[in-house]
Every structure is written in structure tokens, then in C-alpha cells.
Scaffold this motif. Structure first.
Motif, PDB file in Angstrom:
ATOM      1  N   LYS A 190       0.822  -1.217   0.000  1.00 29.67           N
ATOM      2  CA  LYS A 190       0.000   0.000   0.000  1.00 29.67           C
ATOM      3  C   LYS A 190       0.853   1.262   0.000  1.00 29.67           C
ATOM      4  O   LYS A 190       0.556   2.219  -0.698  1.00 29.67           O
ATOM      5  CB  LYS A 190      -0.920   0.006   1.225  1.00 29.67           C
ATOM      6  CG  LYS A 190      -1.831  -1.194   1.326  1.00 29.67           C
ATOM      7  CD  LYS A 190      -2.806  -1.281   0.177  1.00 29.67           C
ATOM      8  CE  LYS A 190      -3.757  -2.460   0.364  1.00 29.67           C
ATOM      9  NZ  LYS A 190      -4.685  -2.585  -0.776  1.00 29.67           N
ATOM     10  N   ASN A 191       1.859   1.316   0.878  1.00 26.43           N
ATOM     11  CA  ASN A 191       2.808   2.440   0.926  1.00 26.43           C
ATOM     12  C   ASN A 191       2.148   3.784   1.231  1.00 26.43           C
ATOM     13  O   ASN A 191       2.548   4.822   0.702  1.00 26.43           O
ATOM     14  CB  ASN A 191       3.589   2.533  -0.399  1.00 26.43           C
ATOM     15  CG  ASN A 191       4.226   1.218  -0.780  1.00 26.43           C
ATOM     16  OD1 ASN A 191       4.911   0.606   0.030  1.00 26.43           O
ATOM     17  ND2 ASN A 191       3.988   0.761  -1.996  1.00 26.43           N
ATOM     18  N   CYS A 192       1.148   3.760   2.097  1.00 22.78           N
ATOM     19  CA  CYS A 192       0.443   4.992   2.456  1.00 22.78           C
ATOM     20  C   CYS A 192       0.800   5.485   3.859  1.00 22.78           C
ATOM     21  O   CYS A 192       0.504   6.632   4.193  1.00 22.78           O
ATOM     22  CB  CYS A 192      -1.071   4.784   2.365  1.00 22.78           C
ATOM     23  SG  CYS A 192      -1.648   4.442   0.700  1.00 22.78           S
ATOM     24  N   ASP A 195       0.480  -3.320   5.493  1.00 21.92           N
ATOM     25  CA  ASP A 195       1.896  -3.228   5.151  1.00 21.92           C
ATOM     26  C   ASP A 195       2.810  -3.793   6.240  1.00 21.92           C
ATOM     27  O   ASP A 195       3.973  -4.093   5.961  1.00 21.92           O
ATOM     28  CB  ASP A 195       2.286  -1.779   4.844  1.00 21.92           C
ATOM     29  CG  ASP A 195       2.114  -1.436   3.372  1.00 21.92           C
ATOM     30  OD1 ASP A 195       1.741  -2.336   2.587  1.00 21.92           O
ATOM     31  OD2 ASP A 195       2.339  -0.271   2.996  1.00 21.92           O
ATOM     32  N   ALA A 253       6.626   6.250   4.532  1.00 21.62           N
ATOM     33  CA  ALA A 253       5.595   5.524   3.799  1.00 21.62           C
ATOM     34  C   ALA A 253       6.049   5.148   2.390  1.00 21.62           C
ATOM     35  O   ALA A 253       5.782   4.044   1.904  1.00 21.62           O
ATOM     36  CB  ALA A 253       4.321   6.364   3.727  1.00 21.62           C
ATOM     37  N   GLU A 254       6.748   6.052   1.722  1.00 22.65           N
ATOM     38  CA  GLU A 254       7.087   5.876   0.318  1.00 22.65           C
ATOM     39  C   GLU A 254       8.235   4.871   0.150  1.00 22.65           C
ATOM     40  O   GLU A 254       9.180   4.854   0.935  1.00 22.65           O
ATOM     41  CB  GLU A 254       7.508   7.206  -0.315  1.00 22.65           C
ATOM     42  CG  GLU A 254       6.463   8.302  -0.195  1.00 22.65           C
ATOM     43  CD  GLU A 254       6.561   9.102   1.085  1.00 22.65           C
ATOM     44  OE1 GLU A 254       5.919  10.158   1.170  1.00 22.65           O
ATOM     45  OE2 GLU A 254       7.300   8.664   2.021  1.00 22.65           O
ATOM     46  N   ASP A 275       0.791   0.904  -7.368  1.00 21.68           N
ATOM     47  CA  ASP A 275       0.527   2.310  -7.099  1.00 21.68           C
ATOM     48  C   ASP A 275       1.534   2.837  -6.087  1.00 21.68           C
ATOM     49  O   ASP A 275       2.022   2.102  -5.228  1.00 21.68           O
ATOM     50  CB  ASP A 275      -0.884   2.503  -6.539  1.00 21.68           C
ATOM     51  CG  ASP A 275      -1.964   2.156  -7.556  1.00 21.68           C
ATOM     52  OD1 ASP A 275      -1.692   2.298  -8.760  1.00 21.68           O
ATOM     53  OD2 ASP A 275      -3.044   1.729  -7.120  1.00 21.68           O
ATOM     54  N   LYS A 276       1.832   4.133  -6.156  1.00 18.92           N
ATOM     55  CA  LYS A 276       2.715   4.724  -5.160  1.00 18.92           C
ATOM     56  C   LYS A 276       2.039   4.753  -3.791  1.00 18.92           C
ATOM     57  O   LYS A 276       2.688   4.655  -2.765  1.00 18.92           O
ATOM     58  CB  LYS A 276       3.135   6.134  -5.579  1.00 18.92           C
ATOM     59  CG  LYS A 276       4.134   6.136  -6.729  1.00 18.92           C
ATOM     60  CD  LYS A 276       4.812   7.480  -6.889  1.00 18.92           C
ATOM     61  CE  LYS A 276       5.921   7.402  -7.926  1.00 18.92           C
ATOM     62  NZ  LYS A 276       6.649   8.683  -8.078  1.00 18.92           N
ATOM     63  N   CYS A 277       0.734   4.891  -3.772  1.00 16.25           N
ATOM     64  CA  CYS A 277      -0.019   4.797  -2.526  1.00 16.25           C
ATOM     65  C   CYS A 277      -1.414   4.345  -2.862  1.00 16.25           C
ATOM     66  O   CYS A 277      -2.126   5.016  -3.602  1.00 16.25           O
ATOM     67  CB  CYS A 277      -0.063   6.147  -1.792  1.00 16.25           C
ATOM     68  SG  CYS A 277      -1.194   6.152  -0.371  1.00 16.25           S
ATOM     69  N   SER A 278      -1.807   3.201  -2.332  1.00 17.46           N
ATOM     70  CA  SER A 278      -3.161   2.705  -2.525  1.00 17.46           C
ATOM     71  C   SER A 278      -3.895   2.808  -1.199  1.00 17.46           C
ATOM     72  O   SER A 278      -3.512   2.184  -0.211  1.00 17.46           O
ATOM     73  CB  SER A 278      -3.155   1.250  -3.007  1.00 17.46           C
ATOM     74  OG  SER A 278      -4.465   0.733  -3.034  1.00 17.46           O
ATOM     75  N   ASN A 279      -4.958   3.618  -1.172  1.00 15.58           N
ATOM     76  CA  ASN A 279      -5.680   3.867   0.075  1.00 15.58           C
ATOM     77  C   ASN A 279      -6.789   2.862   0.337  1.00 15.58           C
ATOM     78  O   ASN A 279      -7.532   2.999   1.294  1.00 15.58           O
ATOM     79  CB  ASN A 279      -6.284   5.276   0.071  1.00 15.58           C
ATOM     80  CG  ASN A 279      -5.242   6.329   0.390  1.00 15.58           C
ATOM     81  OD1 ASN A 279      -4.540   6.224   1.375  1.00 15.58           O
ATOM     82  ND2 ASN A 279      -5.133   7.325  -0.476  1.00 15.58           N
ATOM     83  N   GLU A 287      -7.488   0.327   1.969  1.00 12.98           N
ATOM     84  CA  GLU A 287      -6.968  -0.462   3.091  1.00 12.98           C
ATOM     85  C   GLU A 287      -8.085  -1.287   3.714  1.00 12.98           C
ATOM     86  O   GLU A 287      -9.147  -0.781   4.035  1.00 12.98           O
ATOM     87  CB  GLU A 287      -6.383   0.476   4.143  1.00 12.98           C
ATOM     88  CG  GLU A 287      -5.574  -0.224   5.192  1.00 12.98           C
ATOM     89  CD  GLU A 287      -4.295  -0.802   4.620  1.00 12.98           C
ATOM     90  OE1 GLU A 287      -4.274  -2.036   4.441  1.00 12.98           O
ATOM     91  OE2 GLU A 287      -3.354  -0.052   4.347  1.00 12.98           O
TER      92      GLU A 287
END
Length: 564
Positions: free
Chosen positions: A384-386, A404, A479-480, A555-559, A561
Motif C-alpha cells: 500500500k505504501n500509504c 503493510d 511511507a514511500e 501504485d505509489k499509494c493505494s488507500n 486499506e
């Protein structure tokens, strides 16, 4: 707790669970009760729980409990009061000490008990609480926990608890904090005849009572987090066998299966469990609770890592991994979670990241590179990386158990294993768990320990003689994912790392590069890697995906969750 493999339920199942919850739980959970591991109050911090004695009758047809719980405290600082927590939907009928009634105040789920006099540090006191009522019904166990009242195919009661996020106070008075494990616990469960009641530790006696009831008396003689205490009731068959541990001890195996599934359970023990225990003991050390039992019990929910009595609800179906992943994941938690317990919720990845990573590691051990890479690639696609894996400050269970901490935590370990090498990686893991590297000669009882992320980093740094803070800062505390910027000309490739928290040569991560089928590992100098190539060369960066980094396949951030 189960993670990325079965995070998402179907919409119909979720709606059904919510509707069931609404109809059976007229009172919403008090936030204090519904979130375990919150900061201890000024009263609670002055006591150490040494022993619990829980006598609990479960009345299946009324979905009702009637209990008497005694808690032994050692006083750590001068106090007149002790504190317990219990879901406010229960009625308290008495609170006593040595048969004398005590005054108490109840603020929702928090019970403040007046001992009648100031107690000095080092003194010991016991408090008994009699209570009864209908417990909170789990909406979607084990992720949204509580009591599970179900039935077998033949209509017999089948009951379980799963309260990792919510805590023990959903069904018995307790301190409800993983940082205060009682030294021991007695659990006496009364159920109708024809049913068995299975819990943690070692079964002492089964006593026939009046009114067509029987009592199962269990004794847990080693410390356990109170959310790990579990009740399991059903028409079970008790399967008993044993194995010889790496330390030479004979360890009891118990599997309580539904009677009709006895043969399936025996096959699971012989074809899967024995091999899995051999792997864990080879890589880590002796099963931690060999003086009690290596236990599993069949449950109406998927599963949970209840110390010495892991819940198993996968229905004996072998999956594409070539082994029973649920059995393996819950068994992993006997080491990562039960032997080694996170010091605070912020460090929950030490449970779940390691717990997850032992599955692909087992695939590598059992089947080889293809199986391992398959598992890791699936996990990578789910990142996810959020939010950071290790969050700062006081957090809730919901925040701690984001997906994550499983997949990204596992991928962090995957890259670390490549970076520091096999020997150092597994030694660091053993020292995290046991405090020593040479574990094969350890004898029972084995003492559990609390750990945090910084301690693991210190172990890695000591064993390597290097400072890997940069590694953990990027993978766990931002997060990233790091990005590898690539500039290519006909005769040169330039690689440089871009991270959110570290710049230039502050992230000295090496990277494997394959040129025309020949692979080498390159190390940054002053923040860059320059590689001379010939026009037409075929270049693949990190062909085996050894290094965790952002790739445009996710995705760089997938919300989106899901609750774990």
C-alpha cells in the motif's frame, strides 16, 4: 493474525456480518474496551499481575457467560487502588478480596477497586470479580473480534473467541495490556455434557458436575499476553501425539478437531505440522512452549495465534503453496508474537512482518527459488505504501495492524537477508527471539521477552559491524518506497536513489544489475552508480528483485486499506 492472504471479504459477507452484529450486540463497544494495549493509567501502572484464575460457565443456548475471576497483583508503587477492565455489557455481582466485599467504581469498561487501605510496594493482593451477561459477538472474526457462536453441520454448538485487537476484557476482567503478562493462569470452563472446552496450557482434569455439565480445568504455567487466552467449545476429538525437539525434549502435540474431521486432522499433523516444526526449529530454535503443548483447535473462524492452542479454521484444504499456509502462519506466531512480544503497538511488524516472511522462507526451504519468488511477488503487488510500517506516538490497534506490516515488513526482511547474508540474518533473528544465537541446547521453560524495532536494528548493527539505521529508516519509518532513477545513454547507465527522508549518498543501497546475462552488484559512490555499457547491451536492473523499491507495476499509494 491473518494478513494479506485473506484480507478482503466479499461485500455480501461483510454486510451479513454487520447485520448479525447489529442484531446481537445492542450496545456498541466502549472504545476503551474495544482497543487493547492502550496506555496504562496512573493506577494500572502501579501493579504487576502475577496470576489469573478464571472460572467461566458458557451457556450456548443463551449465548451467555457466568464467571468468577481472581487476579493476583504485586504492588509496584504505593496505592490504595487497583484497576481492571471488563466490557460494560456484563453485570458485576460482587467484587471481593479474601471473601470481604470491596467498594469499586465503574466508568464504562474501567473498574477502579478500593482495597480499603494503602498497599506498600512489594506487597501482594488478590481481587475476585463475579460477573455475568452476554458477551460481544464478533462481527467478522478474527479481524473484528469477540465471541463466535456457531454450529456444526449437525447443529451442535461450536464456539470460539478471537480478541487480538479488542483484548481480554471482552469476556473476563483483566488488565488488558500485552506489556503485563501474568506468570501463570488457571482456566476452568464449564459447558454442557457432550461438548469439550479447550484452552491454553495443559489440561489438568475433566470433572462431571450436576445439571448435565462438565468442567475442563486448564493450567498455563508460562507467561502469555492476555489477548492470547482463548476459549474453544465444540464436539471435539482430542488427538494426542508428540515429537522430539531440537533440544532433545519430548514435546506433546494436541489437535482438537471436530469429531468428523479427526482423520483429516491426523493427516495434517503428519503431512504438514511435523515438517513445519522441523523447519522452525532448524532456522530459529526450540518450540518455545514444549513444557506445555504444541496445540491447535478447529474453529468456526479462520485462525489466530493463541499461545499453545492456535485456532485453525481453514478446513484442511491444501492451497497452491504446497502446504497449509494458515497452520504455518499461526505456528510462526508462537515465536514472533508469543515468545518475542512487541514492546508497544508501534512495533507490531515484529510479529506480523516476521510471521508473514516465514511462509515464503518455508517455500524456499521446501520447494526452492520459484516457490519463494512467487510468494514474494504476490506480496509485492499488495503493498500500500500509504503510512510508515513503524508509526510514531500513541496509536490504536486499527492503526497498528495495517496490511503493510505484513507484506512490506516481510519485504524489508527479504532485502535485509540479501544485504547482510544468510548467517547474519538468521543469527539476528535468533537473538531477537531468544537473546542468544546458540539455541539448540536451550531447555524448558524458555523465558519470553519484549522487543522493539530499535533493539532489532542494534542487533543487526552489532553483528555486521556497520550502521544500518539508514536501511530501516527508509523501509520502516517512511511511507514511500525508495525509487531508483535510471539515466541511460548508448555507453553508460547512471543509477541514483531517491527517497523521501534521505538524500544522495545517505541511502547507500547496492543494486544487482545484469548485463547480457551476467549479474554483478554495484555500490553507490557519492550517491551514484555509473556503469559502462556497449550499444545494444541488454540490461536488467535487479532481475531477482532482491531490493525493495518502487516499480510502476504498483501504485505509489493505494488507500484501499482493508481491516486486518
Amino acid at each position: 493474525m491473518q494478513g494479506i492472504n485473506l484480507i478482503k471479504s466479499t461485500a455480501a459477507a461483510v454486510i451479513s456480518a454487520i447485520l448479525v452484529g447489529c442484531s446481537t450486540n445492542p450496545l456498541p463497544l466502549d472504545p476503551v474496551i474495544g482497543d487493547t494495549g492502550q496506555a496504562l493509567s496512573e493506577i494500572a501502572i502501579k501493579t504487576d499481575v502475577t496470576h489469573y484464575d478464571l472460572a467461566l460457565e458458557v451457556i450456548p443456548n443463551k449465548k451467555r457467560l457466568k464467571g468468577l475471576s481472581k487476579t493476583d497483583f504485586t504492588i509496584l508503587a504505593p496505592t490504595r487502588f487497583v484497576e481492571l477492565k471488563l466490557d460494560s455489557r456484563f453485570t458485576i455481582t460482587a467484587i471481593t478480596s479474601q471473601d470481604k466485599p470491596l467498594n469499586f467504581k465503574r466508568n464504562q469498561g474501567v473498574i477502579t477497586i478500593d482495597l480499603g487501605e494503602q498497599k506498600a510496594p512489594g506487597s501482594v493482593t488478590s481481587v475476585s470479580v463475579a460477573y455475568e451477561g452476554q458477551p460481544h459477538i464478533a462481527k467478522n472474526a478474527p479481524w473484528d473480534g469477540g465471541f463466535v457462536f456457531s454450529q456444526t453441520e449437525s447443529g451442535e454448538p461450536w464456539i470460539a473467541t478471537a480478541v487480538q485487537g479488542e483484548g481480554c476484557d471482552l469476556f473476563w476482567p483483566c488488565k488488558d495490556h500485552f506489556a503485563d503478562k501474568a506468570d501463570s493462569m488457571r482456566i476452568r470452563l464449564t459447558v454442557p455434557n457432550g461438548l469439550s472446552a479447550v484452552s491454553n496450557g495443559v489440561l489438568q482434569t475433566i470433572t462431571q458436575l450436576s445439571d448435565n455439565k462438565q468442567q475442563f480445568d486448564w493450567l498455563l504455567s508460562v507467561p502469555a499476553s492476555d489477548y492470547n487466552i482463548a476459549i474453544n467449545i465444540g464436539p471435539y476429538t482430542r488427538i494426542q501425539t508428540e515429537y522430539t525437539s531440537v533440544n532433545g525434549a519430548t514435546v506433546p502435540i494436541e489437535f482438537w478437531s471436530l469429531t468428523q474431521n479427526e482423520q483429516k486432522a491426523r493427516e495434517l499433523i503428519d503431512n504438514d505440522l511435523r515438517q513445519q516444526v522441523t523447519f522452525f526449529e532448524k532456522m530459529l530454535g526450540p518450540y518455545p512452549w514444549g513444557g506445555e503443548k504444541l496445540g491447535f483447535v478447529e474453529t468456526p473462524h479462520l485462525g489466530m495465534e493463541h499461545q499453545t492452542v492456535n485456532a485453525y479454521g481453514k478446513k484442511y484444504v491444501r492451497d497452491p503453496n504446497g502446504y497449509d499456509w494458515l497452520l504455518q502462519h499461526e505456528l510462526a506466531h508462537e515465536w514472533f508474537g508469543n515468545l518475542m512480544t512487541h514492546e508497544k503497538l508501534n512495533d507490531a511488524w515484529l510479529h506480523e512482518g516476521f510471521g508473514f516472511y516465514m511462509q515464503p522462507s518455508y517455500s524456499l526451504y521446501k520447494f526452492g527459488d520459484a516457490a519463494y519468488n512467487h510468494s514474494m511477488y504476490k506480496a509485492y503487488l499488495g503493498l500500500k505504501n500509504c503510512a510508515p510500517v513503524v508509526l510514531e506516538g500513541q496509536i490504536t490497534s486499527d492503526q497498528a495492524f495495517n496490511s503493510d506490516i505484513y507484506g512490506k515488513g516481510g519485504w524489508t526482511l527479504h532485502t535485509l537477508r540479501w544485504l547482510v547474508g544468510e548467517d547474519v540474518f538468521w543469527q539476528a533473528t535468533r537473538e531477537l527471539l531468544y537473546g542468544v544465537n546458540n539455541t539448540a541446547s536451550l531447555t524448558y521453560p524458555i523465558a519470553p521477552r519484549y522487543r522493539n524495532t530499535d533493539e532489532f536494528i542494534s542487533i543487526v548493527n552489532r553483528l555486521t559491524g556497520k550502521d544500518y539505521q539508514w536501511f530501516f529508516d527508509v523501509y520502516l519509518k517512511q511511507a514511500e518506497l525508495p525509487e531508483l532513477e535510471v539515466t541511460q545513454t548508448p555507453h553508460n547507465i547512471t543509477l541514483s536513489w531517491n527517497t523521501a527522508s534521505l538524500k544522495g549518498n545517505k541511502f547507500p543501497m547496492p543494486i544487482p544489475v545484469e548485463i547480457n546475462g551476467e549479474s554483478n552488484t554495484y555500490y553507490p559512490k557519492e550517491g551514484r552508480i555509473n556503469i559502462a555499457i556497449q550499444q545494444g547491451d541488454h540490461v536488467v536492473i535487479d532481475p531477482q528483485m532482491k531490493v525493495l523499491r518502487y516499480l510502476p507495476i504498483i501504485d505509489k499509494c493505494s488507500n484501499e486499506e482493508s481491516k486486518l
